[in-house]
Design a protein around this motif. Structure first.
Motif, mmCIF file in Angstrom:
data_model
loop_
_atom_site.group_PDB
_atom_site.id
_atom_site.type_symbol
_atom_site.label_atom_id
_atom_site.label_comp_id
_atom_site.label_asym_id
_atom_site.label_seq_id
_atom_site.Cartn_x
_atom_site.Cartn_y
_atom_site.Cartn_z
ATOM 1 N N MET A 80 0.832 -1.209 0.000
ATOM 2 C CA MET A 80 0.000 0.000 0.000
ATOM 3 C C MET A 80 0.860 1.250 0.000
ATOM 4 O O MET A 80 0.604 2.201 -0.750
ATOM 5 C CB MET A 80 -0.946 -0.007 1.208
ATOM 6 C CG MET A 80 -2.070 -1.007 1.091
ATOM 7 S SD MET A 80 -3.392 -0.757 2.312
ATOM 8 C CE MET A 80 -2.614 -1.358 3.790
ATOM 9 N N ARG A 81 1.875 1.246 0.834
ATOM 10 C CA ARG A 81 2.754 2.412 0.931
ATOM 11 C C ARG A 81 3.434 2.683 -0.415
ATOM 12 O O ARG A 81 3.464 3.827 -0.894
ATOM 13 C CB ARG A 81 3.787 2.167 2.030
ATOM 14 C CG ARG A 81 4.597 3.382 2.419
ATOM 15 C CD ARG A 81 5.375 3.108 3.690
ATOM 16 N NE ARG A 81 6.217 1.915 3.588
ATOM 17 C CZ ARG A 81 6.055 0.816 4.316
ATOM 18 N NH1 ARG A 81 5.107 0.754 5.226
ATOM 19 N NH2 ARG A 81 6.868 -0.217 4.164
ATOM 20 N N ASP A 82 3.948 1.640 -1.047
ATOM 21 C CA ASP A 82 4.647 1.813 -2.320
ATOM 22 C C ASP A 82 3.678 2.223 -3.436
ATOM 23 O O ASP A 82 4.042 3.011 -4.319
ATOM 24 C CB ASP A 82 5.363 0.515 -2.704
ATOM 25 C CG ASP A 82 6.551 0.227 -1.793
ATOM 26 O OD1 ASP A 82 7.001 1.143 -1.085
ATOM 27 O OD2 ASP A 82 7.027 -0.926 -1.791
ATOM 28 N N SER A 83 2.465 1.697 -3.407
ATOM 29 C CA SER A 83 1.468 2.074 -4.405
ATOM 30 C C SER A 83 1.117 3.553 -4.281
ATOM 31 O O SER A 83 0.999 4.272 -5.286
ATOM 32 C CB SER A 83 0.203 1.228 -4.242
ATOM 33 O OG SER A 83 0.467 -0.136 -4.459
ATOM 34 N N LEU A 84 0.951 4.019 -3.057
ATOM 35 C CA LEU A 84 0.607 5.424 -2.822
ATOM 36 C C LEU A 84 1.738 6.354 -3.246
ATOM 37 O O LEU A 84 1.502 7.398 -3.859
ATOM 38 C CB LEU A 84 0.267 5.629 -1.345
ATOM 39 C CG LEU A 84 -1.056 5.014 -0.889
ATOM 40 C CD1 LEU A 84 -1.082 4.855 0.629
ATOM 41 C CD2 LEU A 84 -2.236 5.864 -1.351
ATOM 42 N N VAL A 85 2.962 5.980 -2.926
ATOM 43 C CA VAL A 85 4.118 6.792 -3.335
ATOM 44 C C VAL A 85 4.176 6.863 -4.860
ATOM 45 O O VAL A 85 4.402 7.930 -5.447
ATOM 46 C CB VAL A 85 5.419 6.213 -2.753
ATOM 47 C CG1 VAL A 85 6.631 6.881 -3.399
ATOM 48 C CG2 VAL A 85 5.458 6.410 -1.241
ATOM 49 N N ALA A 86 3.943 5.737 -5.527
ATOM 50 C CA ALA A 86 3.957 5.716 -6.986
ATOM 51 C C ALA A 86 2.849 6.588 -7.573
ATOM 52 O O ALA A 86 3.002 7.136 -8.670
ATOM 53 C CB ALA A 86 3.815 4.274 -7.484
ATOM 54 N N ALA A 87 1.758 6.735 -6.818
ATOM 55 C CA ALA A 87 0.639 7.569 -7.266
ATOM 56 C C ALA A 87 0.868 9.045 -6.968
ATOM 57 O O ALA A 87 0.016 9.880 -7.317
ATOM 58 C CB ALA A 87 -0.653 7.102 -6.617
ATOM 59 N N GLY A 88 1.981 9.380 -6.294
ATOM 60 C CA GLY A 88 2.306 10.777 -6.045
ATOM 61 C C GLY A 88 2.195 11.235 -4.613
ATOM 62 O O GLY A 88 2.406 12.413 -4.318
ATOM 63 N N VAL A 89 1.862 10.327 -3.693
ATOM 64 C CA VAL A 89 1.757 10.692 -2.278
ATOM 65 C C VAL A 89 3.159 10.714 -1.667
ATOM 66 O O VAL A 89 3.903 9.737 -1.809
ATOM 67 C CB VAL A 89 0.865 9.695 -1.514
ATOM 68 C CG1 VAL A 89 0.768 10.073 -0.039
ATOM 69 C CG2 VAL A 89 -0.521 9.621 -2.143
ATOM 70 N N PRO A 90 3.562 11.786 -0.986
ATOM 71 C CA PRO A 90 4.876 11.809 -0.339
ATOM 72 C C PRO A 90 5.025 10.638 0.636
ATOM 73 O O PRO A 90 4.047 10.225 1.281
ATOM 74 C CB PRO A 90 4.883 13.155 0.399
ATOM 75 C CG PRO A 90 3.900 13.996 -0.353
ATOM 76 C CD PRO A 90 2.823 13.059 -0.814
ATOM 77 N N ALA A 91 6.236 10.104 0.761
ATOM 78 C CA ALA A 91 6.462 8.893 1.543
ATOM 79 C C ALA A 91 5.950 8.989 2.982
ATOM 80 O O ALA A 91 5.312 8.045 3.471
ATOM 81 C CB ALA A 91 7.948 8.536 1.522
ATOM 82 N N PRO A 92 6.202 10.089 3.717
ATOM 83 C CA PRO A 92 5.677 10.153 5.091
ATOM 84 C C PRO A 92 4.155 10.095 5.131
ATOM 85 O O PRO A 92 3.574 9.456 6.024
ATOM 86 C CB PRO A 92 6.205 11.495 5.614
ATOM 87 C CG PRO A 92 7.392 11.806 4.760
ATOM 88 C CD PRO A 92 7.045 11.268 3.412
ATOM 89 N N ASP A 93 3.495 10.742 4.173
ATOM 90 C CA ASP A 93 2.038 10.713 4.133
ATOM 91 C C ASP A 93 1.532 9.335 3.723
ATOM 92 O O ASP A 93 0.515 8.850 4.238
ATOM 93 C CB ASP A 93 1.507 11.770 3.161
ATOM 94 C CG ASP A 93 1.720 13.194 3.657
ATOM 95 O OD1 ASP A 93 2.196 13.358 4.801
ATOM 96 O OD2 ASP A 93 1.413 14.133 2.909
ATOM 97 N N ALA A 94 2.220 8.704 2.794
ATOM 98 C CA ALA A 94 1.843 7.350 2.375
ATOM 99 C C ALA A 94 1.905 6.389 3.550
ATOM 100 O O ALA A 94 1.067 5.479 3.676
ATOM 101 C CB ALA A 94 2.752 6.879 1.246
ATOM 102 N N ALA A 95 2.887 6.588 4.432
ATOM 103 C CA ALA A 95 3.010 5.735 5.613
ATOM 104 C C ALA A 95 1.813 5.914 6.541
ATOM 105 O O ALA A 95 1.317 4.947 7.124
ATOM 106 C CB ALA A 95 4.313 6.041 6.347
#
Length: 379
Positions: free
Chosen positions: A26-41
């Motif tokens: 989920m975290r990696d999918s969100l980052v790939a979609a443009g969500v900054p890593a801390p927010d994706a976490a």
């Protein structure tokens, strides 16, 4: 306990995956979609907590359709900017600017807890946010801090008012949590409708018909055709019934009333959007942002009584309820938060159940973003 013994049977067609694996995906999918890593976490933590508790309607099953699809449609900003609109001694108003609701909500509850720790009570109202996952996540933050936590959020119109057939109110959960001396806190996290849109989405993924009385059509007749109901809820051709059910005989006006309370507190305090303004469509039927509002409250228990004494009394109340006389054929009386605690007891050993529809979503995300993940069901 029979409930625990029968639990795995509900997921016979599922693949069980490790929570660390799922959270990372989920975290990696969100980052790939443009969500900054801390927010994706943060987002992944809220979603995986739902899956840990057995609340399948609000976990990884919502990663693609509710969050990433909306980012790709341009109606959800992957980069969250939280603006402080008003800051008083015990009160804060935030604007989420259509960012990730989980990030906005966690910031809001952290702010609320800090106010309560300093002054005994705190409250934060939020406007222009988006779907924030399970409300119980934020009530649990308060319980872990030794406080009483209350939160609510409005949502896309789904519920028809009593004696009406038009979907006007969101499912609008009114959620309360507090610590006890047991292994789990009391967390009451439920919609003010008989069911919620997320559960209907779960039924659609499983290919199940709805329970009669959950949804009505424009003539006030009950509907059970799950897939079309999801379409018609957005088009205004179907509506959820309020907690209590259709009409007044089963006290549907109570659920309607509580849903209205949540709507007002999620919109009027923060000058936010409400009712049909949250439909997610413009006049031409095009998708537009859904500027949801939330509210968060926290009460520092130790301003009233020693925390351990509060926990003991709360625990005694819950234990006495569970020990009361049971109906014929019933094995156990549950209290709020108990089933989620039991679900985690099972899932921490087995993992998270992933059905066929969710497996397809995960494969789609892997393909879209060329993610280096191997799934157990790969050929």
């Amino acid at each position: 306990m029979q409930w625990v013994d029968e639990y795995p049977r509900h997921y016979q067609d599922c693949v069980w995956l490790d929570f660390t694996f799922l959270e990372g995906f989920m975290r990696d999918s969100l980052v790939a979609a443009g969500v900054p890593a801390p927010d994706a976490a943060v987002v992944a933590d809220v979603l995986i907590e739902s899956d840990r508790r057995g609340i399948d309607s609000h976990g990884i099953g919502r990663l693609k359709p509710i969050y990433i699809d909306r980012i790709r449609d341009g109606i959800l900003d992957p980069v969250t900017r939280v603006e402080v609109v008003r800051d008083r001694k015990t009160v804060t108003v935030l604007d989420g600017h259509n960012g990730m609701g989980h990030v906005v909500a966690k910031r809001a509850m952290e702010t609320t807890l800090a106010k309560a720790r300093a002054h005994g009570m705190g409250m934060t109202a939020v406007r222009n946010s988006t779907h924030y996952g399970i409300a119980g996540y934020y009530a649990s933050m308060a319980a872990k801090a030794g406080m009483i936590g209350i939160t609510g959020t409005n949502a896309r119109p789904s519920i028809a008012p009593t004696f009406g057939v038009e979907n006007m109110l969101g499912t609008n959960p009114l959620t309360i949590g507090f610590p006890t001396d047991e292994d789990f806190p009391f967390i009451l996290d439920c919609a003010t409708s008989v069911t919620q849109r997320g559960k209907i989405e779960s039924y659609a993924r499983m290919g199940k018909d709805l329970v009669p009385g959950w949804v009505i059509d424009e003539e006030g007749r009950t509907r059970t055709d799950t897939a079309q109901v999801l379409v018609d809820l957005t088009l205004g051709k179907a509506a959820l019934t309020p907690l209590g059910g259709i009409g007044e005989d089963m006290a549907g006006f109570k659920g309607y009333g509580y849903a209205t309370v949540v709507e007002v507190l999620s919109a009027a305090l923060q000058d936010g959007a409400y009712l049909k303004l949250l439909n997610g469509l413009d006049g031409a039927g095009n998708k537009v942002p859904i500027p949801i509002g939330h509210f968060f409250m926290a009460v520092d228990i130790e301003e009233f009584i020693e925390l351990d004494r509060f926990k003991a009394i709360a625990g005694d109340i819950l234990r006495e309820l569970r020990a009361s006389r049971k109906a014929p054929g019933e094995e156990h009386i549950f209290t709020a938060g108990e089933k989620e605690h039991l679900a985690w007891g099972i899932r921490k050993e087995k993992g998270c159940p992933v059905g066929a529809a969710l497996r397809k979503d995960m494969e789609t995300l892997r393909k879209w973003y060329d993610l280096p993940y191997h799934f157990p069901w790969d050929a």
